[in-house]
Design a protein around this motif. Structure first.
Motif, PDB file in Angstrom:
ATOM      1  N   ARG A  48     -37.548   0.185 -15.287  1.00 45.26           N
ATOM      2  CA  ARG A  48     -36.448  -0.578 -14.688  1.00 45.26           C
ATOM      3  C   ARG A  48     -35.331   0.371 -14.307  1.00 45.26           C
ATOM      4  NH1 ARG A  48     -32.567  -0.672 -18.540  1.00 45.26           N
ATOM      5  NH2 ARG A  48     -33.224  -0.416 -20.717  1.00 45.26           N
ATOM      6  N   ASN A 100     -30.523  -4.998 -10.549  1.00 50.07           N
ATOM      7  CA  ASN A 100     -31.630  -5.415 -11.417  1.00 50.07           C
ATOM      8  C   ASN A 100     -32.971  -5.202 -10.751  1.00 50.07           C
ATOM      9  OD1 ASN A 100     -29.901  -6.263 -13.444  1.00 50.07           O
ATOM     10  ND2 ASN A 100     -29.701  -8.329 -12.562  1.00 50.07           N
ATOM     11  N   GLU A 134     -37.372  -4.343 -12.201  1.00 47.68           N
ATOM     12  CA  GLU A 134     -38.229  -3.604 -13.103  1.00 47.68           C
ATOM     13  C   GLU A 134     -39.654  -3.676 -12.597  1.00 47.68           C
ATOM     14  OE1 GLU A 134     -39.427  -6.780 -16.580  1.00 47.68           O
ATOM     15  OE2 GLU A 134     -37.568  -5.626 -16.816  1.00 47.68           O
ATOM     16  N   ARG A 135     -40.439  -2.685 -13.047  1.00 47.92           N
ATOM     17  CA  ARG A 135     -41.859  -2.648 -12.712  1.00 47.92           C
ATOM     18  C   ARG A 135     -42.637  -2.554 -14.007  1.00 47.92           C
ATOM     19  NH1 ARG A 135     -43.466  -1.254  -7.646  1.00 47.92           N
ATOM     20  NH2 ARG A 135     -45.289  -0.180  -8.468  1.00 47.92           N
TER      21      ARG A 135
END
Length: 416
Positions: free
Chosen positions: A404, A411, A413-414
């Motif tokens: 992230r 904001n 994330e992966r």
């Protein structure tokens, strides 16, 4: 590593021009150091040359110069004494301060070590001082002179003395000056980090001198034994070793490649940041501990282990710790553990336990050396336990890595 050399001169304590050379790294120096050579030596003595090159390779610029009447410097050596030597060190620092940057590191070999200890109080920018084979008392110079020379000085006031195979004019005032010196207060009030190098079997300056310097100095202070070295560090490997240790030690005080003392907020958190501007090396901070990761010279600068080396180190350390704790709990006579690890990419069909359809997989080979009078059953059991260490289980088990953006970034994330 590419180095640059600048030839400079400055006015010494007696008004003569002193010859100096400034060795610089290819890029901007991370700090400047001042090197003071040994009694009757020159700035070109092999030890000074090798140590200078080692420090320059670590990004530290080094100024070394010939004291009055020595090497390529002007003046009459017979007019010099310990006080003038200290003054020459102070003047060299002033030249650096005015033309480049004040020295943060002072290095002195033999009597040059005593000189930088005495001069440090007059060089406020210096944060670290290192001595190599330095005498605790400047009067040690008298022990280098044959007994008949000392006696002749009492009668005539000046003699020609042979030192190291060369003849030097010596005057009575030199002995009077060194006998009047007292380095105790200078060492006690140093207020700088101190590193003392000394050979246990130094043939000219007894190791007891290092003990006395170290005992009087206040922390932070460190001592490094130069086992097998002679006074002049005539072996190239000894001088290179001094440069490597000195560079690593001084980085703590000059703010070079060393990571901050404790940048991690909590235990269990690891922070990785760029170690050098424009370079691939990375600082790693784990709790209170710091290290550097890099790639080989084909890609990086090879100043630290590669990421895969660190991965293997993590697995190896965890394996050894787990075996130690298990054997202690069982009361087994495990006296030592050595773990040898390698990483490679292999074809899937070469890995007997592979269940993946990918053509290539990562493979880590772990070889255990277990010392002690263990039974065959105990050794087999320890091999089984090795595969249960927490890091091993993390690597082979189900896992999820969440990537992230950091705090303050949008904001997102992966998950992989």
């Amino acid at each position: 590593m590419t180095r640059r050399i600048e030839r400079v001169t400055f006015e010494g304590s007696a008004g003569d021009d002193l010859d100096a050379r400034l060795d610089l790294p290819a890029g901007d120096p991370i700090a400047f150091a001042l090197f003071a050579h040994c009694f009757t030596c020159s700035k070109e003595i092999p030890a000074a040359t090798h140590i200078t090159r080692g420090l320059v390779d670590q990004g530290i610029a080094v100024l070394r110069f010939d004291f009055t009447g020595l090497g390529a410097s002007e003046g009459d050596f017979a007019d010099t004494n310990f006080s003038s030597t200290v003054e020459d060190v102070v003047r060299a620092a002033a030249m650096l301060r005015n033309s480049y940057a004040a020295p943060k590191v002072l290095v002195g070999h033999s009597l040059g070590g005593a000189a930088v200890l005495a001069a440090a109080a007059q060089i406020p920018e210096a944060v670290a001082v290192a001595t190599i084979g330095a005498p605790f008392d400047a009067a040690h110079v008298t022990s280098l002179l044959p007994g008949d020379v000392v006696a002749a000085l009492a009668r005539s006031g000046e003699v020609l003395a042979e030192i190291g195979g060369r003849s030097f004019p010596i005057r009575r005032q030199l002995l009077e000056d060194v006998n009047a010196q007292n380095l105790t207060e200078a060492i006690r009030g140093l207020r700088r980090a101190l590193l003392v190098f000394h050979a246990p079997h130094d043939e000219l300056v007894d190791i007891d001198n290092a003990r006395r310097i170290f005992a009087v100095a206040k922390h932070p202070k460190s001592f490094v034994s130069l086992d097998g070295a002679d006074h002049l560090l005539s072996r190239r490997t000894d001088a290179i070793y001094v440069a490597q240790v000195l560079g690593a030690w001084v980085s703590r005080y000059i703010g070079s490649q060393a990571p901050p003392e404790n940048p991690c907020v909590t235990e269990g958190t690891v922070i990785v940041t760029g170690a050098l501007d424009g370079k691939i090396a990375q600082r790693i901070c784990a709790g209170r501990h710091a290290l550097i990761a890099d790639e080989p010279v084909e890609i990086g600068d090879d100043i630290g282990p590669t990421p895969y080396d660190l991965l293997l180190a993590s697995l190896g350390a965890c394996t050894a710790m787990t075996l130690r704790m298990y054997a202690a709990r069982k009361g087994w006579p495990l006296e030592g553990v050595s773990v040898h690890l390698t990483h490679d990419r292999v074809h899937a069909f070469d890995a007997e336990t592979s269940e993946t359809r990918r053509s290539m997989i990562d493979r880590i080979d772990v070889a255990l050396d277990l010392d002690g009078p263990l039974t065959g059953e105990q050794r087999d059991r320890l091999v089984e336990i090795a595969e249960r260490c927490p890091v091993h289980r993390t690597l082979v088990g189900e896992k999820q890595i969440v990537t992230r953006l950091g705090v303050g970034a949008p904001n997102g994330e992966r998950v992989s």
